[in-house]
Write a protein that holds these residues in place. Sequence first.
Motif, short mmCIF file in Angstrom:
data_model
loop_
_atom_site.label_atom_id
_atom_site.label_comp_id
_atom_site.label_asym_id
_atom_site.label_seq_id
_atom_site.Cartn_x
_atom_site.Cartn_y
_atom_site.Cartn_z
N UNK A 198 23.02 19.52 -11.35
CA UNK A 198 22.23 19.66 -12.51
C UNK A 198 22.97 19.45 -13.70
N UNK A 199 22.25 19.37 -14.71
CA UNK A 199 22.70 18.87 -15.94
C UNK A 199 23.94 19.70 -16.69
N UNK A 200 23.67 20.87 -16.52
CA UNK A 200 24.88 21.81 -17.13
C UNK A 200 26.20 21.79 -16.25
N UNK A 201 25.95 21.47 -15.06
CA UNK A 201 27.15 21.09 -14.28
C UNK A 201 27.89 19.79 -14.65
N UNK A 202 26.90 18.76 -15.12
CA UNK A 202 27.29 17.35 -15.57
C UNK A 202 28.29 17.50 -16.77
N UNK A 203 27.52 18.27 -17.57
CA UNK A 203 28.29 18.40 -19.09
C UNK A 203 29.56 19.32 -18.98
N UNK A 204 29.82 20.31 -17.95
CA UNK A 204 30.87 21.05 -17.80
C UNK A 204 31.92 20.12 -17.30
N UNK A 205 31.58 19.24 -16.43
CA UNK A 205 32.45 18.25 -15.61
C UNK A 205 33.05 17.00 -16.88
N UNK A 206 32.27 16.54 -17.74
CA UNK A 206 32.50 15.81 -18.75
C UNK A 206 33.62 16.38 -19.87
N UNK A 207 33.05 17.79 -20.20
CA UNK A 207 33.94 18.44 -20.94
C UNK A 207 35.39 18.65 -20.33
N UNK A 208 35.54 18.95 -19.15
CA UNK A 208 36.72 19.35 -18.46
C UNK A 208 37.57 18.03 -18.32
N UNK A 209 37.02 16.96 -18.27
CA UNK A 209 37.77 15.50 -17.86
C UNK A 209 38.32 15.30 -19.19
N UNK A 210 37.97 15.61 -20.37
CA UNK A 210 38.42 15.36 -21.44
C UNK A 210 40.01 15.96 -21.77
N UNK A 211 40.30 16.73 -20.92
CA UNK A 211 41.72 17.19 -21.18
C UNK A 211 42.59 17.30 -19.65
N UNK A 212 42.61 15.97 -19.44
CA UNK A 212 43.28 15.55 -18.17
C UNK A 212 44.84 16.02 -17.95
N UNK A 213 45.46 16.08 -19.10
CA UNK A 213 46.71 16.39 -19.16
C UNK A 213 47.26 17.71 -18.83
N UNK A 214 46.24 18.61 -18.66
CA UNK A 214 46.48 20.19 -18.68
C UNK A 214 46.47 20.58 -17.23
N UNK A 215 47.54 21.30 -16.84
CA UNK A 215 47.35 21.86 -15.41
C UNK A 215 46.19 22.70 -15.17
N UNK A 216 45.51 23.06 -14.20
CA UNK A 216 44.40 23.74 -13.93
C UNK A 216 45.11 25.10 -13.79
N UNK A 217 44.07 26.10 -13.78
CA UNK A 217 44.24 27.61 -13.70
C UNK A 217 44.76 27.54 -12.19
N UNK A 218 45.91 27.90 -11.82
CA UNK A 218 46.38 27.88 -10.54
C UNK A 218 45.59 29.03 -9.42
N UNK A 219 44.99 30.11 -10.17
CA UNK A 219 44.08 30.99 -9.36
C UNK A 219 42.75 30.81 -9.83
N UNK A 220 42.28 29.97 -10.71
CA UNK A 220 40.96 29.69 -10.71
C UNK A 220 40.07 31.17 -11.42
N UNK A 221 40.69 31.90 -12.41
CA UNK A 221 40.51 33.01 -12.53
C UNK A 221 39.07 33.32 -12.99
N UNK A 222 38.43 32.31 -13.82
CA UNK A 222 37.20 32.57 -14.39
C UNK A 222 36.18 32.45 -13.29
N UNK A 223 36.40 31.61 -12.11
CA UNK A 223 35.49 31.11 -11.06
C UNK A 223 35.73 32.41 -10.44
N UNK A 224 36.79 32.95 -9.96
CA UNK A 224 37.00 34.01 -9.09
C UNK A 224 36.25 35.38 -9.80
N UNK A 225 36.12 35.55 -11.00
CA UNK A 225 35.45 36.61 -11.55
C UNK A 225 34.08 36.19 -11.64
N UNK A 226 33.43 35.19 -11.41
CA UNK A 226 32.34 34.84 -11.49
C UNK A 226 31.73 35.14 -10.05
#
Length: 371
Positions: free
Chosen positions: A49-77
């Motif tokens: 859906x649209x909100x997911x597409x927006x989140x992807x576009x936002x995240x891809x704008x910072x490709x130089x940052x390593x991701x959270x190795x534990x995906x904490x926000x997602x784990x909490x969700x």
Amino acid sequence: MQPPRFSARSELASLQRYNSGLTLDDVAQRAGGRRIAKLGSNENPHGPGAAVREAMADAISRPFVYPDPSARALAAEIAGATGLAGERVVFGDGSEDLLNVLARAVLRPGDEVVTLFPSFPLHEDYAVMMGARVTRIELTQERRIDMEALLAAVARPVRLTLIANPMNPAGVWLAPDDLNALLAAQHPDSLLCLDEAYVEYAAGADYVSCLDRLGAHDKPLLVLRTFSKAHGLAALRIGYGVSNSDDVIGAMNLVRTPFNVNGVAQAAALAAMQNTDEMVTAVAETVRERKRMATALTGMGLEVLPSKGNFLFVNCARPSVEVADQLIDLGVIVKPWKQAGYENFLRVSVGLAWENDQFLDALVCILKGRP
Ligand SMILES: *Cc1c(COP(=O)(O)O)cnc(C)c1O
């Protein structure tokens, strides 16, 4: 000069490359300019859906940052959505990655792994990779899960039992009573893993997710989920496992690579969990189309297994490799099944209405012998 020879581990000798299905590029030439119905990989063609597409576009704008190795926000969700502890969640680069991680974390040479058959090939392949022995529980003559054989198998101290519920490719599933019986029969020393890749398509009074049993279960249990199917994020590669055992999660976290889930996938998955309306609508449409396709196929005199996935397992009463090959010329990709005893079956994903129509029309032509 000859390329140099090198011996890989002997366990790999009996393995074959995973049959990943055909891509659009693979078949474009043969389909002769037709729109191609891609029904071989159980994707959700509605996409996110649209909100997911927006989140992807936002995240891809910072490709130089390593991701959270534990995906904490997602784990909490996930913890919030399931009522289970966020520390008992492990993430994978797709749930295929988690199956690989699981095998490497728990299987020793000679260990016994119980799976259902016909099977999701990776459930067996990674066990073989580790030198484990696979015990297949085959469907009954009536093409139901053989509960008697399954309960007898899991009552033994097997190392791991790995079940897709609903099953892929068969589409059949464990009724709530059967799931309860399985959990009751499980040997306390053995790990039970339910792969719920299609859970969103399975909802109904006759299905229960093992996640609902996790909190109250006193034996090691692992439930796998993915964002590749109903959530429409197959290209991003993200799945997760939830367990009641710190030992299981701890071992898997040691084995996986530290940054195995990329930042775009994490952002998309988080948005997908927080914005489910479009996914729910797409799933409802797929379930309606699944019924329409099953009725049409049955009307053609074909055997169709009951399915709670976004796909159907169809007996086309002749070698499905040939049927699938002819379907390509008519602009349809399906997955012919190649495991022993199921060579006449093909697995077709439930796609958009026009894709499903294109498949049904093409199949009628092929079976009547006038492609
Ligand atoms: C599609 C599928 C998966 C793989 O999902 P990914 O998260 O894309 O790796 C896992 N298990 C089963 C049974 C599947 O059908």
